[in-house]
Design a protein around this motif. Structure first.
Motif, PDB file in Angstrom:
ATOM      1  N   SER A   1      -2.451  -1.811  -3.550  1.00  0.00           N
ATOM      2  CA  SER A   1      -3.704  -1.182  -3.121  1.00  0.00           C
ATOM      3  C   SER A   1      -3.443   0.288  -2.839  1.00  0.00           C
ATOM      4  N   ASN A   2      -4.374   1.133  -3.268  1.00  0.00           N
ATOM      5  CA  ASN A   2      -4.298   2.570  -2.973  1.00  0.00           C
ATOM      6  C   ASN A   2      -5.096   2.928  -1.724  1.00  0.00           C
TER       7      ASN A   2
ATOM      8  N   HIS B   1       3.232  -4.471   3.471  1.00  0.00           N
ATOM      9  CA  HIS B   1       4.221  -3.378   3.546  1.00  0.00           C
ATOM     10  C   HIS B   1       3.587  -2.092   3.056  1.00  0.00           C
ATOM     11  N   TYR B   2       3.814  -1.028   3.823  1.00  0.00           N
ATOM     12  CA  TYR B   2       3.344   0.301   3.412  1.00  0.00           C
ATOM     13  C   TYR B   2       4.551   1.107   2.932  1.00  0.00           C
ATOM     14  N   ILE B   3       4.507   1.574   1.681  1.00  0.00           N
ATOM     15  CA  ILE B   3       5.600   2.385   1.142  1.00  0.00           C
ATOM     16  C   ILE B   3       5.436   3.817   1.651  1.00  0.00           C
ATOM     17  N   LYS B   4       6.302   4.205   2.547  1.00  0.00           N
ATOM     18  CA  LYS B   4       6.262   5.574   3.055  1.00  0.00           C
ATOM     19  C   LYS B   4       6.697   6.535   1.956  1.00  0.00           C
ATOM     20  N   PHE B   5       6.195   7.769   2.051  1.00  0.00           N
ATOM     21  CA  PHE B   5       6.608   8.738   1.043  1.00  0.00           C
ATOM     22  C   PHE B   5       8.082   9.045   1.238  1.00  0.00           C
TER      23      PHE B   5
ATOM     24  N   LYS C   1       0.844  -1.190   0.000  1.00  0.00           N
ATOM     25  CA  LYS C   1       0.000   0.000   0.000  1.00  0.00           C
ATOM     26  C   LYS C   1       0.879   1.239   0.000  1.00  0.00           C
ATOM     27  N   GLY C   2       0.276   2.373  -0.338  1.00  0.00           N
ATOM     28  CA  GLY C   2       1.008   3.626  -0.375  1.00  0.00           C
ATOM     29  C   GLY C   2       0.283   4.634  -1.244  1.00  0.00           C
TER      30      GLY C   2
ATOM     31  N   GLY D   1       5.392   4.231  -6.767  1.00  0.00           N
ATOM     32  CA  GLY D   1       6.159   3.148  -7.380  1.00  0.00           C
ATOM     33  C   GLY D   1       5.719   1.751  -7.026  1.00  0.00           C
ATOM     34  N   LYS D   2       4.453   1.567  -6.634  1.00  0.00           N
ATOM     35  CA  LYS D   2       3.986   0.233  -6.250  1.00  0.00           C
ATOM     36  C   LYS D   2       3.938  -0.700  -7.458  1.00  0.00           C
TER      37      LYS D   2
END
Length: 278
Positions: free
Chosen positions: A158-159, A175-179, A32-33, A38-39
């Motif tokens: 997922s958004n 995993h959450y992609i941090k900015f 997610k992110g 860039g997911k």
């Protein structure tokens, strides 16, 4: 089989750990992110890094889980039977394979991307639970069972537009992609624009993060939008001096259409400019 990033994709340490943990556990990696972080590209880079084929299943609001397995084209079979086509004797001629079928029967261990799963209805993830868990499904029309020769590396994006069921989340590594922070963003820019002037990057990043920090912004600009903006700045030969201007009448960044994507945010900056002039 380990992922350590690529020359064209800057992966943070926690992202590398998440990807490799999902590979070891043989569980889907749910990423997610914010949009534009860039997911989707991550799946392409994982495939490149480990030398695996990539299969992509883009999810829409109308997508059904069954389409990922297979579809039976009964209409075409009926039409062919009326035309006397000999193919109608074999129902397998009217079975269209889905992305999961292709992934399960691939001769090499593939990377399977299920992109933007939250676009589908709430039952979509539940309808895939058994197939992703057991890595097999039954084709009722032909009576065969399709089993994975080897478990594919599954990446699900997922958004965060809607909550996913707990039973589905339990089967995933999350995993959450941090900015990206400013330092990571500099590395990303350097990958896409090798040798770009540091002063231009510093001024562009300063404005970019200032825009993101404006209270009330409806859509914050993302990494991909920063890269688009930099490409335009380079194309128009806009230097750091122009970006450094403090003229209140020019509070909206040049070529702001690459950063601000709706009229509410543009009006917000116009009001800020009006207040600055006053």
């Amino acid at each position: 089989m380990r992922f350590s990033g690529t020359k064209t994709y800057i992966a943070t340490e926690d992202l590398k750990v998440a990807v490799n943990a999902a590979i070891v556990l043989e569980r889907p990696l749910l990423v997610k992110g914010e949009p534009g972080t860039g997911k989707t590209v991550l799946a392409e880079e994982i495939a490149k890094a480990v030398g695996a084929p990539l299969l992509t299943w883009h999810i829409k609001s109308t997508t059904k889980a069954q389409q990922g397995l297979y579809e039976y084209d009964a209409v075409s079979r009926l039409r062919d039977s009326q035309l006397g086509d000999a193919r109608v004797s074999d129902i397998a001629n009217y079975i269209k394979r889905g992305k999961l079928w292709d992934a399960f029967t691939s001769t090499e261990r593939p990377v399977l991307l299920i992109d933007e799963i939250d676009k589908a209805d709430i039952e979509f993830p539940n309808d895939l639970l058994l197939e992703l868990d057991r890595m097999e499904f039954h084709v009722y029309e032909t009576g065969e069972t399709v089993r994975a020769k080897q478990r594919p590396i599954v990446l699900i994006t997922s958004n965060n537009e809607k909550e996913l069921p707990d039973a589905f989340l339990r089967r995933c590594f999350f995993h959450y992609i941090k900015f990206p922070d400013a330092e990571t963003m500099r590395d990303i820019v350097e990958v896409h624009f090798p040798g770009i002037k540091k002063r231009l990057v510093e001024e562009a990043l300063r404005i970019f993060f200032e825009v993101r920090d404006v209270p009330g912004l409806k859509k914050k600009p993302s990494t991909s939008e920063l890269l688009d903006w930099l490409k335009l700045l380079l194309n128009e030969d806009i230097g750091p001096e122009t970006l450094r201007e403090r003229d209140p009448r020019k509070i909206i960044p040049p070529l702001h259409g690459a950063l601000l994507k709706n009229e509410q945010d543009v009006h917000l900056f116009e009001r800020l400019a009006f207040l600055s002039r006053r």
